[in-house]
Design a protein around this motif. Structure first.
Motif, PDB file in Angstrom:
ATOM      1  N   ALA A  32      42.087  65.679 -35.486  1.00 38.59           N
ATOM      2  CA  ALA A  32      42.648  66.905 -34.904  1.00 38.59           C
ATOM      3  C   ALA A  32      43.289  66.663 -33.541  1.00 38.59           C
ATOM      4  CB  ALA A  32      41.560  67.970 -34.790  1.00 38.59           C
ATOM      5  N   GLN A  33      42.910  65.578 -32.890  1.00 40.79           N
ATOM      6  CA  GLN A  33      43.487  65.236 -31.584  1.00 40.79           C
ATOM      7  C   GLN A  33      44.695  64.297 -31.720  1.00 40.79           C
ATOM      8  OE1 GLN A  33      39.928  65.070 -32.080  1.00 40.79           O
ATOM      9  NE2 GLN A  33      40.064  67.210 -31.376  1.00 40.79           N
ATOM     10  N   ASN A  34      45.163  64.124 -32.955  1.00 36.10           N
ATOM     11  CA  ASN A  34      46.310  63.257 -33.255  1.00 36.10           C
ATOM     12  C   ASN A  34      46.040  61.800 -32.883  1.00 36.10           C
ATOM     13  OD1 ASN A  34      48.886  63.040 -34.456  1.00 36.10           O
ATOM     14  ND2 ASN A  34      49.855  62.889 -32.457  1.00 36.10           N
ATOM     15  N   GLN A  35      44.796  61.392 -33.001  1.00 33.97           N
ATOM     16  CA  GLN A  35      44.436  59.978 -32.833  1.00 33.97           C
ATOM     17  C   GLN A  35      44.286  59.336 -34.211  1.00 33.97           C
ATOM     18  OE1 GLN A  35      40.861  60.973 -30.516  1.00 33.97           O
ATOM     19  NE2 GLN A  35      41.673  59.648 -28.889  1.00 33.97           N
ATOM     20  N   ALA A  36      44.636  58.085 -34.296  1.00 31.21           N
ATOM     21  CA  ALA A  36      44.562  57.373 -35.570  1.00 31.21           C
ATOM     22  C   ALA A  36      43.115  57.058 -35.921  1.00 31.21           C
ATOM     23  CB  ALA A  36      45.376  56.089 -35.508  1.00 31.21           C
ATOM     24  N   VAL A  37      42.733  57.327 -37.174  1.00 25.65           N
ATOM     25  CA  VAL A  37      41.386  56.996 -37.656  1.00 25.65           C
ATOM     26  C   VAL A  37      41.425  56.068 -38.867  1.00 25.65           C
ATOM     27  CG1 VAL A  37      40.371  59.130 -36.767  1.00 25.65           C
ATOM     28  CG2 VAL A  37      41.286  59.078 -39.097  1.00 25.65           C
ATOM     29  N   GLN A  38      42.585  55.978 -39.529  1.00 24.11           N
ATOM     30  CA  GLN A  38      42.704  55.122 -40.719  1.00 24.11           C
ATOM     31  C   GLN A  38      44.173  54.816 -40.969  1.00 24.11           C
ATOM     32  OE1 GLN A  38      40.369  56.370 -44.130  1.00 24.11           O
ATOM     33  NE2 GLN A  38      41.849  55.523 -45.588  1.00 24.11           N
ATOM     34  N   ILE A  39      44.441  53.626 -41.511  1.00 23.30           N
ATOM     35  CA  ILE A  39      45.795  53.248 -41.900  1.00 23.30           C
ATOM     36  C   ILE A  39      45.753  52.780 -43.349  1.00 23.30           C
ATOM     37  CG2 ILE A  39      47.822  51.861 -41.326  1.00 23.30           C
ATOM     38  CD1 ILE A  39      45.968  51.199 -38.691  1.00 23.30           C
ATOM     39  N   ASP A  40      46.588  53.359 -44.184  1.00 24.66           N
ATOM     40  CA  ASP A  40      46.693  52.949 -45.577  1.00 24.66           C
ATOM     41  C   ASP A  40      48.049  52.311 -45.823  1.00 24.66           C
ATOM     42  OD1 ASP A  40      44.191  53.921 -46.113  1.00 24.66           O
ATOM     43  OD2 ASP A  40      44.863  55.691 -47.214  1.00 24.66           O
ATOM     44  N   PHE A  41      48.041  51.140 -46.437  1.00 23.75           N
ATOM     45  CA  PHE A  41      49.263  50.496 -46.882  1.00 23.75           C
ATOM     46  C   PHE A  41      49.300  50.541 -48.402  1.00 23.75           C
ATOM     47  CE2 PHE A  41      49.023  48.675 -42.672  1.00 23.75           C
ATOM     48  CZ  PHE A  41      50.350  48.571 -42.289  1.00 23.75           C
ATOM     49  N   ILE A  42      50.296  51.247 -48.940  1.00 22.12           N
ATOM     50  CA  ILE A  42      50.517  51.278 -50.389  1.00 22.12           C
ATOM     51  C   ILE A  42      51.649  50.299 -50.661  1.00 22.12           C
ATOM     52  CG2 ILE A  42      51.087  52.737 -52.366  1.00 22.12           C
ATOM     53  CD1 ILE A  42      50.176  55.138 -50.579  1.00 22.12           C
ATOM     54  N   LEU A 124      48.925  52.312 -30.585  1.00 18.79           N
ATOM     55  CA  LEU A 124      48.367  50.984 -30.846  1.00 18.79           C
ATOM     56  C   LEU A 124      48.661  50.497 -32.259  1.00 18.79           C
ATOM     57  CD1 LEU A 124      44.902  51.301 -29.051  1.00 18.79           C
ATOM     58  CD2 LEU A 124      46.877  49.946 -28.317  1.00 18.79           C
ATOM     59  N   VAL A 125      49.025  51.408 -33.145  1.00 16.04           N
ATOM     60  CA  VAL A 125      49.355  51.015 -34.524  1.00 16.04           C
ATOM     61  C   VAL A 125      50.793  51.404 -34.857  1.00 16.04           C
ATOM     62  CG1 VAL A 125      46.988  51.015 -35.370  1.00 16.04           C
ATOM     63  CG2 VAL A 125      48.290  53.157 -35.393  1.00 16.04           C
ATOM     64  N   SER A 128      56.048  48.936 -33.049  1.00 14.53           N
ATOM     65  CA  SER A 128      56.244  47.899 -32.036  1.00 14.53           C
ATOM     66  C   SER A 128      55.104  46.879 -32.022  1.00 14.53           C
ATOM     67  CB  SER A 128      56.398  48.532 -30.646  1.00 14.53           C
ATOM     68  OG  SER A 128      55.229  49.249 -30.298  1.00 14.53           O
ATOM     69  N   ASN A 129      53.917  47.280 -32.480  1.00 15.22           N
ATOM     70  CA  ASN A 129      52.763  46.378 -32.518  1.00 15.22           C
ATOM     71  C   ASN A 129      52.528  45.777 -33.905  1.00 15.22           C
ATOM     72  OD1 ASN A 129      52.268  46.912 -29.839  1.00 15.22           O
ATOM     73  ND2 ASN A 129      50.774  48.520 -30.253  1.00 15.22           N
ATOM     74  N   PHE A 130      53.351  46.132 -34.865  1.00 10.75           N
ATOM     75  CA  PHE A 130      53.203  45.720 -36.259  1.00 10.75           C
ATOM     76  C   PHE A 130      53.872  44.357 -36.447  1.00 10.75           C
ATOM     77  CE2 PHE A 130      55.017  46.240 -40.706  1.00 10.75           C
ATOM     78  CZ  PHE A 130      53.815  46.012 -41.363  1.00 10.75           C
ATOM     79  N   ASN A 131      53.102  43.350 -36.833  1.00  7.25           N
ATOM     80  CA  ASN A 131      53.593  41.979 -36.937  1.00  7.25           C
ATOM     81  C   ASN A 131      53.270  41.421 -38.328  1.00  7.25           C
ATOM     82  OD1 ASN A 131      54.521  39.395 -36.393  1.00  7.25           O
ATOM     83  ND2 ASN A 131      52.765  38.822 -35.140  1.00  7.25           N
ATOM     84  N   PRO A 132      54.117  41.694 -39.322  1.00  5.14           N
ATOM     85  CA  PRO A 132      53.857  41.190 -40.674  1.00  5.14           C
ATOM     86  C   PRO A 132      54.285  39.728 -40.812  1.00  5.14           C
ATOM     87  CG  PRO A 132      55.895  42.433 -40.666  1.00  5.14           C
ATOM     88  CD  PRO A 132      55.343  42.512 -39.260  1.00  5.14           C
ATOM     89  N   PHE A 133      53.667  39.030 -41.751  1.00  6.04           N
ATOM     90  CA  PHE A 133      53.999  37.619 -41.950  1.00  6.04           C
ATOM     91  C   PHE A 133      53.541  37.169 -43.333  1.00  6.04           C
ATOM     92  CE2 PHE A 133      49.775  37.828 -40.112  1.00  6.04           C
ATOM     93  CZ  PHE A 133      49.043  36.878 -40.792  1.00  6.04           C
ATOM     94  N   ILE A 134      54.047  36.014 -43.748  1.00  4.88           N
ATOM     95  CA  ILE A 134      53.513  35.362 -44.937  1.00  4.88           C
ATOM     96  C   ILE A 134      52.896  34.033 -44.530  1.00  4.88           C
ATOM     97  CG2 ILE A 134      55.167  36.493 -46.468  1.00  4.88           C
ATOM     98  CD1 ILE A 134      56.588  33.743 -46.731  1.00  4.88           C
ATOM     99  N   ILE A 135      52.019  33.524 -45.386  1.00  8.02           N
ATOM    100  CA  ILE A 135      51.419  32.200 -45.232  1.00  8.02           C
ATOM    101  C   ILE A 135      52.006  31.339 -46.334  1.00  8.02           C
ATOM    102  CG2 ILE A 135      49.282  30.874 -45.229  1.00  8.02           C
ATOM    103  CD1 ILE A 135      47.870  33.588 -44.538  1.00  8.02           C
TER     104      ILE A 135
END
Length: 233
Positions: A32-42, A124-125, A128-135
C-alpha cells in the motif's frame, strides 16, 4: 521485453544473435506504500539454436542478497550453480538470480518469483539496476552482458577465446560499437542461423557505429528495415 545474446564473446562468431533469445515480462508487486515486496519474471526462450549449454541470470546492482527472502521457479539440470538458502547465487556481492543453467529448460513459459525479505523502494529494482546476462557453455566465469554493464562477482572480463578477442576493454562492446547483448521493449524476429544481424536488419551497423544515436528504429517492422527472408518470423 526481449533479450538477445551472442554466446561466442569475446569473438563475434556468426553474430546472428539467436543463441539465447529470452522473452520476459517483469512484474513488480507493491504494498500500500508503493514499496516493492515481490518481483515475478514470466519468461521463455524463443528457440534453441546454440550448440552451447548456456545459463541465464540477472543481477540487481545495489541490492544485497539478504534483501531476498526466497526465489522459486528456476530450473537447474547441469550442476554448476551454487545457491544460498534463499535461492540467490552464492558468492555474489549483489543479489543474483540464475533462472536456469541451461537455456533449453526455458523453452516453455516459466515464472520466476523473487520474494523480498522486507519492502524496499521500487528504485532498487528499476531498469537502471537490472543487469541480465548469460553464462556461456557452462563456464561460470564467462558471463556475457549488455554493452557497458558490469560482470557479477563471479564473472570475468578477461576470457581467452583461442586468441580471438574483439572486446579488449572487457566492457561487452567493441571499439566499433558492436555488442554481444541486445535489449528490446518488444518482441522482434531473430536472424536465421548463421545470418549476421547486420544482414537481416539493414540499418544495424549505422545504429551501432553511432553509439545508438542514428537509425534508432533499425529493428522496427517498417519498409526497408528488415530482410524478411533472413528472419525466423
Amino acid at each position: 521485453g526481449l533479450l538477445l545474446f551472442e554466446d561466442l564473446w569475446p569473438s563475434f562468431g556468426d553474430y546472428d544473435f539467436n543463441d539465447v533469445p529470452l522473452r520476459y515480462r517483469s512484474l513488480v508487486i507493491t504494498n500500500a506504500q508503493n514499496q516493492a515486496v515481490q518481483i515475478d519474471f514470466i519468461c521463455d526462450v524463443k528457440s534453441a539454436t546454440s550448440g552451447f549449454t548456456n545459463g541465464i541470470g540477472i543481477e540487481y546492482v545495489g541490492l544485497n542478497p539478504s534483501n531476498i527472502q526466497s526465489v522459486t521457479g528456476p530450473i537447474y539440470t547441469e550442476g554448476y550453480i551454487t545457491n544460498n538458502d534463499n535461492g540467490t547465487e552464492a558468492g555474489q556481492d549483489n543479489a543474483v538470480i540464475i533462472f536456469t543453467d541451461n537455456a533449453d529448460n526455458l523453452l516453455t513459459q516459466t515464472t520466476i518469483s523473487i520474494v523480498l525479505s522486507s519492502p524496499i523502494s521500487t528504485d532498487l529494482v528499476s531498469a537502471s539496476n537490472f543487469n541480465p546476462f548469460i553464462i556461456s557453455d557452462q563456464n561460470r566465469a564467462r558471463e556475457i552482458h549488455l554493452a557497458n554493464k558490469p560482470s557479477t562477482s563471479l564473472g570475468s572480463s578477461a576470457i581467452d577465446n583461442g586468441g580471438i578477442n574483439s572486446d579488449p576493454s572487457g566492457n561487452f562492446i567493441s571499439s566499433q560499437g558492436f555488442s554481444w547483448g541486445l535489449s528490446f521493449l518488444e518482441d522482434i524476429p531473430t536472424p536465421k542461423e548463421a545470418v549476421r544481424i547486420s544482414d537481416a536488419y539493414n540499418f544495424f551497423i549505422p545504429w551501432a557505429a553511432s553509439g545508438g544515436e542514428n537509425n534508432k528504429d533499425w529493428y522496427k517492422n517498417l519498409p526497408g528495415l528488415r530482410n524478411l527472408s533472413l528472419l525466423n518470423e
